[in-house]
Design an enzyme around this catalytic site. Structure first.
Site, short mmCIF file in Angstrom:
data_model
loop_
_atom_site.label_atom_id
_atom_site.label_comp_id
_atom_site.label_asym_id
_atom_site.label_seq_id
_atom_site.Cartn_x
_atom_site.Cartn_y
_atom_site.Cartn_z
N CYS A 2 0.62 -1.48 -0.15
CA CYS A 2 0.30 0.03 0.00
C CYS A 2 1.17 1.36 0.13
O CYS A 2 2.08 1.39 0.60
CB CYS A 2 -1.15 0.01 0.62
SG CYS A 2 -1.68 -1.53 1.84
N ARG A 27 2.00 0.92 -5.47
CA ARG A 27 2.57 -0.48 -4.92
C ARG A 27 1.39 -0.87 -4.15
O ARG A 27 0.97 -1.46 -3.52
CB ARG A 27 2.66 0.70 -3.59
CG ARG A 27 3.98 1.49 -3.20
CD ARG A 27 4.44 2.32 -2.13
NE ARG A 27 4.14 1.25 -1.37
CZ ARG A 27 5.42 1.28 -1.19
NH1 ARG A 27 6.64 1.82 -1.35
NH2 ARG A 27 5.27 0.27 0.74
N TRP A 74 -3.35 -1.75 -1.71
CA TRP A 74 -2.75 -3.58 -2.15
C TRP A 74 -3.33 -4.57 -0.89
O TRP A 74 -3.09 -4.94 0.21
CB TRP A 74 -1.79 -4.08 -2.50
CG TRP A 74 -1.52 -5.69 -2.93
CD1 TRP A 74 -1.46 -5.45 -4.04
CD2 TRP A 74 -1.00 -6.37 -2.44
NE1 TRP A 74 -1.48 -6.96 -4.70
CE2 TRP A 74 -0.73 -7.54 -3.54
CE3 TRP A 74 -0.77 -6.50 -0.96
CZ2 TRP A 74 -0.31 -8.75 -3.36
CZ3 TRP A 74 -0.40 -8.47 -0.46
CH2 TRP A 74 -0.24 -9.24 -1.51
N ASN A 100 -0.12 0.31 6.34
CA ASN A 100 0.28 -0.19 5.40
C ASN A 100 1.16 -1.43 5.86
O ASN A 100 1.97 -1.25 7.17
CB ASN A 100 1.57 0.59 4.28
CG ASN A 100 2.30 -0.25 4.11
OD1 ASN A 100 1.81 -1.63 3.34
ND2 ASN A 100 3.22 0.26 3.41
N GLY A 101 0.13 -2.69 6.32
CA GLY A 101 1.24 -4.09 6.73
C GLY A 101 0.33 -4.97 7.29
O GLY A 101 -0.82 -4.97 6.41
N GLU A 483 13.66 -15.55 -16.08
CA GLU A 483 12.88 -14.47 -15.01
C GLU A 483 11.89 -14.02 -17.11
O GLU A 483 10.64 -13.19 -16.92
CB GLU A 483 14.32 -13.71 -16.17
CG GLU A 483 14.06 -11.84 -16.32
CD GLU A 483 13.29 -11.12 -14.71
OE1 GLU A 483 12.71 -11.89 -13.66
OE2 GLU A 483 12.30 -9.79 -14.93
N LYS A 487 8.41 -12.37 -16.15
CA LYS A 487 7.53 -11.04 -17.45
C LYS A 487 6.63 -11.61 -17.98
O LYS A 487 5.57 -10.60 -17.80
CB LYS A 487 9.04 -10.73 -17.90
CG LYS A 487 10.08 -10.11 -17.60
CD LYS A 487 9.61 -8.55 -16.75
CE LYS A 487 9.38 -9.26 -15.74
NZ LYS A 487 10.27 -9.30 -14.54
N GLU A 490 2.92 -12.03 -15.12
CA GLU A 490 3.23 -10.79 -14.95
C GLU A 490 2.37 -10.23 -15.07
O GLU A 490 1.37 -9.22 -14.61
CB GLU A 490 4.70 -9.78 -14.19
CG GLU A 490 5.27 -10.61 -13.18
CD GLU A 490 6.55 -9.88 -12.85
OE1 GLU A 490 6.31 -9.92 -12.02
OE2 GLU A 490 7.66 -9.47 -13.62
N HIS A 506 11.88 -34.01 -18.75
CA HIS A 506 11.49 -35.00 -17.46
C HIS A 506 10.59 -34.02 -17.07
O HIS A 506 9.93 -34.43 -15.40
CB HIS A 506 12.31 -34.54 -15.90
CG HIS A 506 14.00 -34.59 -16.58
ND1 HIS A 506 13.81 -36.34 -16.80
CD2 HIS A 506 15.65 -34.54 -16.87
CE1 HIS A 506 15.75 -36.83 -17.19
NE2 HIS A 506 16.23 -35.61 -17.42
N LYS A 605 4.24 -3.12 -7.04
CA LYS A 605 6.26 -3.02 -6.67
C LYS A 605 6.45 -3.85 -5.73
O LYS A 605 7.47 -4.43 -5.81
CB LYS A 605 6.36 -1.68 -7.05
CG LYS A 605 7.24 -1.31 -7.86
CD LYS A 605 7.94 -1.79 -8.65
CE LYS A 605 9.36 -2.11 -9.21
NZ LYS A 605 9.51 -2.47 -10.48
#
Ligand code: G6P
Length: 610
Positions: A2, A27, A74, A100-101, A483, A487, A490, A506, A605
């Site tokens: 947040c 955020r 968030w 926030n938390g 990565e 990407k 996401e 496998h 983020k």
């Protein structure tokens, strides 16, 4: 997570707060809200969804308060609807609070407050704080002290900002585990969870530390610990500029950040390479080089994209330093009582420097006596401040939720650390100089790859309706496969998996048919022949092959459906190049699906909750 922003002064705080919230939306963007005091009473305006919706709602009203706070959420506890949006009131609406938390013992506190007659309207953990503070205010205790007494009963993490209409000349803020800064102005002050929300107004900031609470007035602030001890805080000057955090003419932050990479990568090396000595100078860890070069083991700890950078670091350290290196997810490291020896060096990689799991893992490593180093982007962030020493990546502010330029800059810094230590150990001057030369050519090579943007966009056109993707690479390019897959997941919401190319036999090969796109990262290096065999195996099963290959590769075009040819460099630096077409591929697929790449659903983020 947040975003928090607050203002106290003589101007109308609403535009200031809305503008700050927009800068903080990366955020979290599940809901947004603003709370303020006008004509002696508290008001809250909030809604589900983005700050732009809140803005419309607010401008339909005619408030012009001079003290207020805002929040972009968030969601952790309670679905992202208007009731659960912050700010939250106490029962008589004399107090508003944003958080926030996560309050871990909120259930226990809630039951006890309910027994005292408090009624709850939301499903959030945050509302507990509003009522808990209220229970002290009701005893005639002032706000500052009530907050400290309430927080003494709280387990969990918080960045908090609070307004109380009986003490309308101040904001109270507190921090444990979630970042908070005070911005110092002239006759006005600001608070925020992130300096990017403040720099339009001031460059002078005070970082609130864990366990600290502050009263912020328009002309001063007073900080104390939760235990009521006085503390003196230092004012820091930040160098970030507004231009750095604007889109600069690009359609999205993510594209801007991808395109900035020749420059951001150059900034990560600027002033650090020393050709004559075939090495680099890293001011932040210079004084510890003897100790680091004698370390018996490296542990690299991180989350998300930074963890992938760590995996590349493992290949670098083991190839050039011959020092055993382990790469850990911070969330696992912190809870499994890791075996840490005094001569271990533990590196924490974090773009934001605020990721809750990485920060907690760092504290655990420090407690166990290891040498703790930070590799961060955000200057003055918690991980940067709490590490014994470290190296900034200097990538500049990264706003797009999916990390791009921070990743390539993290790789540069890991390679610089490798070079410095290898030269201290057994690398020759000649080898050192040839690596320095390769470093210097990287920005230009990135530029050439970025010129392929349109070609990559055309490739993307064919895959916007795909349901799955496989990314395969070997050696240094195995983490790049991870990565690339991350990407795509996401920002396009397409299921994608990264695998070491040989390991695909496998399991994942069972998924391959004519509908399965497979991205091979196959530059001409020592693993090339092997990976070509893997390409053949996929082709035999009719998978659609996209290959990232070396410019001089004349063969792979016979096998792959699409080839993106890029310049070569030494193996250690190759991931800095191979990842860029993957960033662009993910970007264009997501854009063609009409998605918001800067603010993908459910993500944030900076993950400041565990
Ligand atoms: C979040 C972000 C990722 C990032 C990860 C670690 O998940 O969305 O882009 O890689 O956190 O963040 P850090 O700031 O510690 O690098």
């Amino acid at each position: 997570m947040c975003g928090i922003v607050g203002y106290i002064g003589s101007k109308n705080c609403i535009p200031v707060i809305l503008e700050g919230l927009k800068r903080l939306e990366y955020r979290g963007y599940d809901s947004a809200g603003i709370g303020f005091i006008q004509n002696g009473s508290c008001n809250v305006i909030k809604n589900k969804g983005k700050v732009s919706l809140l803005e419309k709602k607010i401008y339909e009203s005619s408030y012009s308060p001079t003290i207020g706070l805002g929040h972009t959420r968030w969601a952790t506890h309670g679905e992202p609807n208007e009731i659960n949006a912050h700010p939250h009131y106490n029962t008589d609406r004399s107090l508003v609070l944003i958080h926030n938390g996560i309050i871990e013992n909120y259930q226990t506190l809630k039951i006890s407050l309910q027994k005292q007659g408090y009624k709850f309207v939301s499903q959030t953990d945050t509302e507990v704080l509003a009522h808990l503070i209220d229970s002290f205010l009701k005893k005639g205790i002032n706000l500052f002290k009530s907050v400290r007494l309430a927080l003494a009963e709280v387990d969990g993490t918080y960045g908090l900002a609070i307004l109380y209409d009986k003490e309308p000349e101040k904001l109270v803020v507190a921090r444990k585990g979630s970042p908070l800064v005070i911005g110092i102005g002239e006759g006005e002050n600001y608070v925020a969870s992130d300096v990017s929300a403040l720099i339009a107004h001031t460059s002078r900031v005070v970082y609130i530390e864990d366990g600290e609470v502050a009263e912020v007035y328009s002309d001063r602030f007073v900080a104390k610990t939760i235990l009521d001890e006085d503390i003196v805080k230092e004012v820091h000057q930040v160098t970030m500029t507004l231009e750095e955090i604007d889109r600069g003419g690009y359609e999205t932050f993510m594209l801007k950040e991808i395109m900035e990479q020749p420059e951001s990568v150059l900034n990560s090396m600027r002033g650090r390479l020393i050709y004559e000595d075939g090495t680099a100078k890293l001011g932040g860890i210079d004084h510890l080089l003897d100790r680091i070069s004698k370390t018996k083991r490296f542990i690299i700890t991180a989350c998300g994209t930074s963890w992938h950078a760590g995996l590349v670091g493992e290949y670098m350290f083991e190839q050039f330093l011959r020092i055993p290196t382990e790469v850990e997810y911070a969330s696992e490291f912190r809870y499994r009582n890791p075996i840490i020896q005094p001569d271990d060096t533990i590196l924490f990689i974090s773009q934001s420097g605020e990721t809750a799991d990485s920060l907690a893992a760092l504290r655990e490593a420090k407690r166990k006596g290891a040498l703790v180093l930070g590799i961060c982007n955000v200057v003055g962030s918690s991980i940067a401040r709490e590490s014994e020493a470290g190296v900034y990546i200097h990538a500049g502010p990264e706003i797009g939720v999916a990390s791009t330029k921070a990743f390539t800059s993290q790789l540069v810094v890991l390679a610089l650390i490798t070079l410095v230590l290898a030269r201290k150990r057994d690398m020759s001057l000649v080898d050192g100089r040839s690596i320095v030369n390769e470093f210097l050519k990287i920005p230009e090579k990135i530029k050439r790859i970025l010129e392929l943007n349109r070609d990559i966009e055309k490739v993307a056109e064919n895959f916007k309706d795909s349901k799955n993707f496989l990314y395969l690479g070997r050696g240094y390019n195995f983490p790049v496969a991870l990565e690339g897959a991350l990407k795509l997941k996401e920002i396009s919401y397409i299921h994608a998996e990264g695998y070491p190319a040989a390991e695909m036999k496998h399991g994942p090969i069972a998924l391959v048919d004519e509908n399965m796109p497979v991205v091979f990262i196959a530059p001409k290096d020592s693993t090339y022949e092997k990976i070509i065999s893997n390409v053949e195996e996929i082709k035999a099963r009719k998978g659609k092959i996209i290959a990232i290959a070396s410019e001089q590769d004349e063969h792979i075009g016979n096998l792959a459906d699409y080839v993106i040819k890029i310049p070569d460099t030494i193996r250690m630096l190759m991931p800095i190049l191979t990842v860029i077409p993957l960033q662009l591929l993910a970007y264009h697929i997501a854009m063609k699906k009409g998605l918001n790449v800067d603010q993908p659903r459910n993500l944030a983020k900076s993950v400041t909750v565990e």
